[in-house]
Structures are given as C-alpha cells and as structure tokens.
Design a protein around this motif. Structure first.
Motif, PDB file in Angstrom:
ATOM      1  N   ILE A 233      -1.508  -5.189   1.864  1.00  0.00           N
ATOM      2  CA  ILE A 233      -2.004  -3.948   2.467  1.00  0.00           C
ATOM      3  C   ILE A 233      -2.757  -3.184   1.370  1.00  0.00           C
ATOM      4  O   ILE A 233      -2.218  -2.948   0.279  1.00  0.00           O
ATOM      5  CB  ILE A 233      -0.827  -3.108   3.020  1.00  0.00           C
ATOM      6  N   PRO A 234      -4.023  -2.834   1.618  1.00  0.00           N
ATOM      7  CA  PRO A 234      -4.800  -2.178   0.553  1.00  0.00           C
ATOM      8  C   PRO A 234      -4.184  -0.839   0.135  1.00  0.00           C
ATOM      9  O   PRO A 234      -3.545  -0.168   0.944  1.00  0.00           O
ATOM     10  CB  PRO A 234      -6.168  -1.939   1.205  1.00  0.00           C
ATOM     11  N   ASP A 235      -4.383  -0.476  -1.107  1.00  0.00           N
ATOM     12  CA  ASP A 235      -3.886   0.816  -1.594  1.00  0.00           C
ATOM     13  C   ASP A 235      -4.480   1.926  -0.725  1.00  0.00           C
ATOM     14  O   ASP A 235      -5.644   1.868  -0.330  1.00  0.00           O
ATOM     15  CB  ASP A 235      -4.293   1.022  -3.059  1.00  0.00           C
ATOM     16  N   GLY A 236      -3.688   2.934  -0.450  1.00  0.00           N
ATOM     17  CA  GLY A 236      -4.163   4.055   0.362  1.00  0.00           C
ATOM     18  C   GLY A 236      -3.976   3.814   1.861  1.00  0.00           C
ATOM     19  O   GLY A 236      -4.206   4.708   2.681  1.00  0.00           O
TER      20      GLY A 236
ATOM     21  N   GLY B 138       0.837  -1.207   0.000  1.00  0.00           N
ATOM     22  CA  GLY B 138       0.000   0.000   0.000  1.00  0.00           C
ATOM     23  C   GLY B 138       0.862   1.243   0.000  1.00  0.00           C
ATOM     24  O   GLY B 138       1.843   1.321  -0.735  1.00  0.00           O
ATOM     25  N   SER B 139       0.517   2.207   0.875  1.00  0.00           N
ATOM     26  CA  SER B 139       1.366   3.412   0.919  1.00  0.00           C
ATOM     27  C   SER B 139       2.290   3.419   2.137  1.00  0.00           C
ATOM     28  O   SER B 139       2.682   4.483   2.629  1.00  0.00           O
ATOM     29  CB  SER B 139       0.512   4.678   0.846  1.00  0.00           C
ATOM     30  N   SER B 140       2.667   2.231   2.614  1.00  0.00           N
ATOM     31  CA  SER B 140       3.629   2.141   3.721  1.00  0.00           C
ATOM     32  C   SER B 140       4.967   2.731   3.292  1.00  0.00           C
ATOM     33  O   SER B 140       5.299   2.736   2.106  1.00  0.00           O
ATOM     34  CB  SER B 140       3.870   0.675   4.091  1.00  0.00           C
ATOM     35  N   ILE B 141       5.738   3.173   4.283  1.00  0.00           N
ATOM     36  CA  ILE B 141       7.084   3.710   4.012  1.00  0.00           C
ATOM     37  C   ILE B 141       7.906   2.605   3.332  1.00  0.00           C
ATOM     38  O   ILE B 141       7.909   1.459   3.761  1.00  0.00           O
ATOM     39  CB  ILE B 141       7.740   4.195   5.325  1.00  0.00           C
ATOM     40  N   CYS B 142       8.553   2.937   2.220  1.00  0.00           N
ATOM     41  CA  CYS B 142       9.247   1.909   1.448  1.00  0.00           C
ATOM     42  C   CYS B 142      10.328   2.577   0.606  1.00  0.00           C
ATOM     43  O   CYS B 142      10.106   3.647   0.040  1.00  0.00           O
ATOM     44  CB  CYS B 142       8.233   1.211   0.535  1.00  0.00           C
ATOM     45  N   GLU B 143      11.509   1.966   0.559  1.00  0.00           N
ATOM     46  CA  GLU B 143      12.584   2.521  -0.268  1.00  0.00           C
ATOM     47  C   GLU B 143      12.732   1.649  -1.519  1.00  0.00           C
ATOM     48  O   GLU B 143      13.397   0.609  -1.483  1.00  0.00           O
ATOM     49  CB  GLU B 143      13.889   2.552   0.529  1.00  0.00           C
ATOM     50  N   ASP B 144      12.103   2.096  -2.602  1.00  0.00           N
ATOM     51  CA  ASP B 144      12.089   1.275  -3.819  1.00  0.00           C
ATOM     52  C   ASP B 144      13.500   0.985  -4.336  1.00  0.00           C
ATOM     53  O   ASP B 144      13.766  -0.096  -4.845  1.00  0.00           O
ATOM     54  CB  ASP B 144      11.253   1.960  -4.905  1.00  0.00           C
TER      55      ASP B 144
END
Ligand code: AMP
Length: 395
Positions: free
Chosen positions: A286-289, A234-240
C-alpha cells in the motif's frame, strides 16, 4: 438448561430481566424495536400460562435520575409490541412499587423504572437485589446483552430464587446458538473476524483457535498481521505493539492446523473520507499516504470460496469501513456469501455490535441462521469466559 418452558406460571408473578436498552431519538421515540420484539415470546408465555409479568431493565448509562434515560418513554411502545397494555412504575423498588406488585392481577404487565437510577444495580448490591426479588415469585433472565455483568438484577438476584429461576427464550436461544458454533459444530468451522483492532479481539482469536478449522481475519485488524509479515501497509490502521502477537497467532494457528486467510488486495484511499480518491492495490504494498479501508475484489472472491466451503460460520466484525458507502463492498459481499452458504445448509451466527448493524442495514438478518443480540456478552462467551448472569441461573 431450565427455560420458561419448564415452569407453569399460572397464578405466578414472573420478574423478568429484559434488555430494553433501546435506541431513542431526540424526542424519546424508540427508533429500533428489535430488543422489545426479542423479549415478547417469553412475556407471552407467562401471560398465556395465566401469570403476570414484571419487567425490569436498564436504559443507557444514567449518572443520576436523568429524564432522558427514563423507561417511561418506551412504555407505550412496549404495550404496542407486546399487544397488552403495560403499566409503568416510576421506581423499581420502594413501598409503592411493592404495593403495585402485590396488587398485580394475572394477565397484566408492569414495567419498572430504569434499574440504573440506583447505583446499587451496577454495584451488585445484595440488599437492592433482595428488594427487587420481593416483587415476584419466579425470576426469569432474558437479557443476553447484560449477561456478562454481575449486576444486582442480572446475577445477584438469582440467589433469592433458589428453586424458581430460569432462562427466557431469548437468552436460551443465544446460549444454544453459540454452543452450536463452539461445541456442537459441523465441520469445517469458519470464524470471520473483522473490525478495527486486534487488541479488542485478541482473547477471542486465541480461544477460538481451538474450536475452528479456518479463520478469516479482515477489516482494520488485518494490517497488523500484514505489517508483521513485512508488508507495507501505508497509513492503514495498525497496532505496531501487537505485531509480535500477530506472528504468534499465525504460528499457533499453524501448529493447531487452523488455516488463516488474510485479504490479498485492498481498496485504498488517500483520506479517511467518503470522497477520498481510491485505488485497488496489493495489501502488502500500500503506497505511503494511502490507507486500506475495504478488502479488494480478489479478497472478496477468495473469501467467498472459503465461506461456501464451511458448514458452520461465525461472523464478528466488518471487513471494511462499511459506514461509508465506497468501503462497504466487501462487507456486503461477505453477507451475500454467508447468506448463500446458509441457504445451502450451513449454520451461520452473526454477532457483535457492528456486524449486527451491517447485516440489518444490508438486509441479511433473515438470511443467516442467527443474529446475536449481545455484543460484549457474545465476545466474552467466545473468549471462553463463564458469564455470571448465565452461571447464576444454572447454579
Ligand atoms: P469493531 O467494533 O472492533 O468490530 O470495529 C468495527 C469498526 O471497524 C467499524 O466501525 C469499521 O468502520 C471499522 N473498520 C473496519 N475496517 C477498517 C479499516 N480498514 N480501517 C479502519 N477502520 C475499519
């Protein structure tokens, strides 16, 4: 390791680098005396031997000589905590300071003004370090928080005391505790790494893979690993840009036989806020948003079992956004698990700014074996680096 125990301070002036970088309120009152208390045993040892102490520290990050960073503000509190009157000197070097040091009677304590009022301190300037060195007979480093900096008062100064330098009790305890975790540990050894970002702890993870049997990766860091494995965060903190690295770490762990535990479920929120709506969901969907702000109940249970199986535990970084009550559950549960494991004989070390704040806030500080006082310094030791402040005493 040479500590103050190896020296008889009778008739000697100990120049002690302490870490009095304490938090102050708007009026300049000390709001947390932990660091002053931590330096007390070393100072008392010097006085009880029949010596005198000259204390030097930095406070904050002054650009010039701003009054808000003056150590004069804390002098009364230091006197109170040590139980001996401390006299303040408005400059850490210069003729008046030298004269006061020359005239210092045994049993007395001087506190020097903020070392960082002089830019030479951070620059590691040898002339400044020499001027400081002339104030005392023995150099004692008891400041773990700055041991990773090659500053004048933490490192450079030691060369002027080739045969009269040692560690204070606090710094010695820090070194011993970390050594007990990294090199003298009873197995299974577990590291728990949480906090916001993989990028800030990557070197730590890589280095301690060689030292541990199991590792829990939690907090905001976990989402980069989950996404790299194909999960939807979803929009969890993430380092692509760190996804590939995350997969490499998992591979390296497998090759070294280190078990990695990631959260399996999370408490997700529809906003980064205390009043957000929440739901517990599988960490891989985790759902989007929605964003994961804490580990969920199944993860808590899983981590509890892992922690209680360990004989040596290192904890750095919270499992969720513990500063907001709804997302503090997993961090508190982890603290409880570690306290329980410690009661049953495990050695536990907690370190790094936010985990220390968390253990104190939730009252676990006296239920773990050791709480480290230095955030950056501890991380650098975990990264396998030699800290200049420590090396300078050993040389
Ligand atoms: P660090 O300084 O790297 O140890 O990070 C500590 C910070 O990580 C704390 O302020 C936490 O609020 C934050 N944190 C932990 N879990 C999460 C999460 N799931 N999402 C965002 N921030 C987090």
């Amino acid at each position: 390791m040479t500590t103050v125990d190896a020296i008889n301070f009778e008739g000697k002036k100990a120049l002690i680098r302490v870490d009095f970088n304490v938090p102050l309120d708007q009026e300049g009152n000390v709001t947390d005396i932990t660091r002053i208390e931590a330096a007390k045993p070393t100072i008392l040892k010097v006085l009880e031997d029949g010596g005198a102490a000259i204390l030097m520290s930095h406070l904050g990050r002054p650009k010039s000589q701003e009054a808000q960073f003056s150590l004069q503000q804390i002098c009364k509190k230091v006197s109170e905590v040590i139980g001996v009157e401390v006299n303040f000197l408005p400059n850490c070097i210069g003729p008046e300071t030298q004269e006061a040091a020359n005239n210092l009677e045994m049993g007395k304590i001087l506190l020097l003004e903020n070392l960082r009022y002089h830019e030479e301190e951070k620059a590691g300037d040898p002339a400044f370090a020499k001027a400081l060195s002339e104030l005392g007979d023995v150099y004692v480093n008891d400041a773990f928080g700055t041991a990773h900096r090659a500053h004048a008062s933490t490192t450079i100064i030691a060369q002027y005391f080739p045969n009269n330098k040692c560690f204070g009790y606090l710094l010695a305890k820090e070194i011993e505790s970390l050594d007990r975790v990294l090199n003298q540990s009873e197995k299974p050894v577990l590291a728990i790494l949480g906090g916001a970002k993989v990028s800030s702890k990557i070197t730590v993870i890589e280095n301690i893979l060689d030292k541990v049997d199991e590792m829990i990766i939690g907090g905001g860091m976990a989402y980069t690993f989950i996404k790299a494995q194909g999960g939807n965060v979803g929009s969890s903190i993430c380092e692509d840009d760190k996804q590939e690295l995350a997969l490499e770490i998992l591979e390296a762990a497998k090759a070294k036989g280190v078990l990695i535990h990631l959260p399996v479920d999370v408490l997700a929120a529809n906003d980064f806020s205390e009043t957000a709506q929440t739901q517990t969901v599988d960490i891989k969907s985790i759902p989007d948003g929605w964003q994961g702000l804490d580990a969920g109940p199944q993860s808590i249970q899983k981590f509890d079992a892992v922690v209680n199986n360990a004989k040596t535990i290192l904890w750095n970084g919270p499992l969720g956004v513990f500063e907001m009550t709804p997302f503090a559950t997993a961090t508190i549960a982890l603290g409880n698990s570690i306290a329980n494991a410690t009661k049953n004989g495990a050695f536990s070390l907690v370190g790094g700014g936010d985990s220390v704040a968390a253990v104190k806030q939730f009252g676990f500080d006296d239920k773990v074996s050791y709480v480290s006082t230095g955030g950056g310094a501890m991380l650098e030791m975990l990264e396998g680096k030699t800290l200049p402040g420590i090396a300078a005493i050993k040389e």
